[in-house]
Write a protein that holds these residues in place. Structure first.
Motif, PDB file in Angstrom:
ATOM      1  N   ALA A  24      30.726  52.914  36.639  1.00  0.00           N
ATOM      2  CA  ALA A  24      32.196  52.917  36.590  1.00  0.00           C
ATOM      3  C   ALA A  24      32.709  54.286  36.178  1.00  0.00           C
ATOM      4  O   ALA A  24      33.681  54.795  36.742  1.00  0.00           O
ATOM      5  N   TYR A  31      30.653  52.363  30.012  1.00  0.00           N
ATOM      6  CA  TYR A  31      30.980  52.150  31.431  1.00  0.00           C
ATOM      7  C   TYR A  31      29.807  52.527  32.343  1.00  0.00           C
ATOM      8  O   TYR A  31      30.004  52.886  33.501  1.00  0.00           O
ATOM      9  N   TRP A  35      30.218  47.474  38.418  1.00  0.00           N
ATOM     10  CA  TRP A  35      31.038  46.259  38.492  1.00  0.00           C
ATOM     11  C   TRP A  35      31.232  45.856  39.950  1.00  0.00           C
ATOM     12  O   TRP A  35      31.502  46.721  40.804  1.00  0.00           O
ATOM     13  N   ARG A  37      33.817  44.364  40.956  1.00  0.00           N
ATOM     14  CA  ARG A  37      35.240  44.656  41.220  1.00  0.00           C
ATOM     15  C   ARG A  37      35.437  46.123  41.567  1.00  0.00           C
ATOM     16  O   ARG A  37      35.910  46.455  42.666  1.00  0.00           O
ATOM     17  N   ASP A  38      35.073  47.024  40.657  1.00  0.00           N
ATOM     18  CA  ASP A  38      35.275  48.455  40.902  1.00  0.00           C
ATOM     19  C   ASP A  38      34.556  48.863  42.191  1.00  0.00           C
ATOM     20  O   ASP A  38      35.115  49.543  43.056  1.00  0.00           O
ATOM     21  N   LEU A 168      40.748  40.233  35.363  1.00  0.00           N
ATOM     22  CA  LEU A 168      40.135  41.498  35.806  1.00  0.00           C
ATOM     23  C   LEU A 168      40.146  42.564  34.723  1.00  0.00           C
ATOM     24  O   LEU A 168      39.412  43.539  34.807  1.00  0.00           O
ATOM     25  N   TRP A 169      40.965  42.345  33.678  1.00  0.00           N
ATOM     26  CA  TRP A 169      40.949  43.276  32.528  1.00  0.00           C
ATOM     27  C   TRP A 169      39.978  42.778  31.461  1.00  0.00           C
ATOM     28  O   TRP A 169      39.971  43.280  30.361  1.00  0.00           O
ATOM     29  N   GLU A 170      39.256  41.726  31.764  1.00  0.00           N
ATOM     30  CA  GLU A 170      38.201  41.192  30.894  1.00  0.00           C
ATOM     31  C   GLU A 170      38.791  40.564  29.626  1.00  0.00           C
ATOM     32  O   GLU A 170      38.237  40.683  28.535  1.00  0.00           O
ATOM     33  N   ARG A 281      49.442  47.976  32.603  1.00  0.00           N
ATOM     34  CA  ARG A 281      48.787  46.747  33.078  1.00  0.00           C
ATOM     35  C   ARG A 281      49.669  45.517  32.857  1.00  0.00           C
ATOM     36  O   ARG A 281      49.891  44.726  33.758  1.00  0.00           O
ATOM     37  N   TYR A 287      44.872  48.145  24.848  1.00  0.00           N
ATOM     38  CA  TYR A 287      43.634  48.895  25.124  1.00  0.00           C
ATOM     39  C   TYR A 287      43.983  50.382  25.219  1.00  0.00           C
ATOM     40  O   TYR A 287      44.760  50.789  26.075  1.00  0.00           O
ATOM     41  N   GLU A 332      41.054  56.765  33.674  1.00  0.00           N
ATOM     42  CA  GLU A 332      41.447  55.362  33.816  1.00  0.00           C
ATOM     43  C   GLU A 332      42.946  55.213  33.554  1.00  0.00           C
ATOM     44  O   GLU A 332      43.668  54.562  34.290  1.00  0.00           O
ATOM     45  N   LEU A 358      37.145  58.119  36.284  1.00  0.00           N
ATOM     46  CA  LEU A 358      36.909  56.707  36.581  1.00  0.00           C
ATOM     47  C   LEU A 358      36.836  56.589  38.109  1.00  0.00           C
ATOM     48  O   LEU A 358      37.798  56.922  38.805  1.00  0.00           O
ATOM     49  N   TRP A 360      36.925  54.118  40.084  1.00  0.00           N
ATOM     50  CA  TRP A 360      37.919  53.203  40.677  1.00  0.00           C
ATOM     51  C   TRP A 360      39.278  53.911  40.822  1.00  0.00           C
ATOM     52  O   TRP A 360      39.993  53.708  41.805  1.00  0.00           O
TER      53      TRP A 360
END
Ligand code: BGC
Length: 376
Positions: A24, A31, A35, A37-38, A168-170, A281, A287, A332, A358, A360
């Motif tokens: 990531a 990281y 993932w 997702r990413d 998705l943000w865990e 977000r 975060y 990020e 990042l 992503w």
């Protein structure tokens, strides 16, 4: 800015392991995982810029990981059938080490959106791959291992889509989330097409019908779906989340012009975008203080480009470009307009500086560049 576009491709390719996984963020110890997702968004971006072989290697990695861990899916199905709670051996993890093994981290792993997004991305990739290899039908060119992985991932989603899981943000593991459900819909619909399985489309349609139910009640999508462990019959809360753009783009649960979707994006723009800046977000994000996320800002730009609002898309692109550091690396999040400034330093103390580069973020920047090119 062609330089940042090229640098984004290079950052991504430089951080792809030989086996196809993407870390990531190469500089942040927490990281160092890959993932679903990413990686799915990153692979999609690579496909759009013509790096099909690299995208293919990621899907090869992802399919391999799912096949290796397929016993979890059989166990998950048994848990659901017998009404037993899911344990760790009954879930596909949201992230694995680059070797495809289970990591030793403390983060929650039960997140359905990444698997859904992978199914959508592998479906898209299969079409492009077939086209570049002269096959008329992507199903003809699907490696046998991928078929098994797609079928396994689809069974997993079809069995578990009603179960609360982390977003998705865990976070919020006792809730169900509109973005996640859209990703599950997108994934099941893609798998139904790839495998010729109308039953999977039935499951996908059930997921989508529930998602749209909320919009019938309050006119837009919301971060949480009603119904969770703690409050099974709760009404939908009105709050939005930047990720809701994903309901239409790319997951296509509704077209971008759908009134409830347009209303959702307007709420994101009004409530989550810093003035003249990027996109947060969600309200109350703590975060790293809750900064503006590069990838969400690109996501919003993607929506504007897709709906013909080029000037708005270009404004967001320019904001993202202004956030790149001297080497062209995108982080990020940008910490200029923090929602909770008091939580910034504690996170730096715990994890180190904000993740940069990042991958992503770079991928979503590429998606926005591509969307703007397509509509020019
Ligand atoms: C984000 C996830 C992301 C992961 C790796 C987390 O902080 O919440 O959405 O997949 O970082 O980029």
């Amino acid at each position: 800015m062609p330089a940042l576009r090229q640098h984004s491709i290079e950052v991504i390719l430089a951080n792809q392991a030989p086996g196809g996984a993407f870390v990531a963020c190469p500089t942040m110890p927490d990281y160092q995982y890959s993932w679903f997702r990413d990686g799915s968004y990153i692979a999609y971006a690579l496909d759009l810029v013509g790096e099909h072989a690299a995208a293919h290697r990621f899907h090869e990695w992802a399919a391999g990981v799912i096949v290796v861990h397929r016993a979890a899916v059989t166990r998950a199905e048994a848990c659901i059938a017998e009404g037993r709670p899911l344990d760790d051996a009954a879930i596909l993890h949201t992230r694995y080490t680059i070797e495809g093994t289970v990591g030793a981290d403390w983060w929650p792993n039960f997140q359905l959106d990444g698997i859904g997004t992978w199914l959508w991305a592998v479906g898209d990739h299969a079409r492009r791959w077939a086209a570049t290899h002269g096959a008329r039908d992507p199903r003809e060119d699907l490696p046998a291992g991928w078929r098994e992985a797609i079928e396994t991932a689809a069974r997993y989603l079809a069995a578990l889509w009603r179960v609360p899981n982390y977003d998705l943000w865990e976070e919020n593991g006792n809730q169900r989330h509109a973005y996640t459900q859209a990703a599950v819909w997108g994934g099941l619909a893609a798998a139904a097409g790839l495998l010729d399985r109308p039953d999977l489309l039935d499951a996908a349609n059930a997921v989508r019908a529930e998602l749209l139910d909320v919009t019938d009640q309050i006119g837009h999508f919301t971060k949480f779906l009603p119904g969770s462990d703690s409050a099974p019959d709760s009404a939908p809360s009105g709050g939005v989340d930047g990720s809701l753009i994903g309901v239409a783009l790319p997951h296509g649960a509704v077209p971008v012009g759908h009134p409830a979707f347009a209303c959702t994006v307007a709420l994101i723009e009004r409530g989550l975008r810093a003035e003249g800046g990027g996109v947060h977000r969600f309200a109350g994000d703590e975060y790293y203080g809750g900064g503006e996320w590069i990838l969400l800002t690109a996501w919003l730009g993607w929506y504007y480009a897709a709906t013909g609002q080029r000037e708005r898309a270009a404004e967001l692109l320019a904001w993202i470009e202004a956030q790149a550091d001297a080497r062209g690396n995108l982080a990020e999040q940008a910490p200029q307009h923090l929602i909770h400034p008091e939580t910034y330093q504690p996170w730096v103390g715990q994890r180190g500086p904000i993740a940069q580069p990042l991958l992503w973020s770079h991928a979503m920047y590429l998606l926005l560049c591509h969307a703007l090119e397509e509509t020019s």
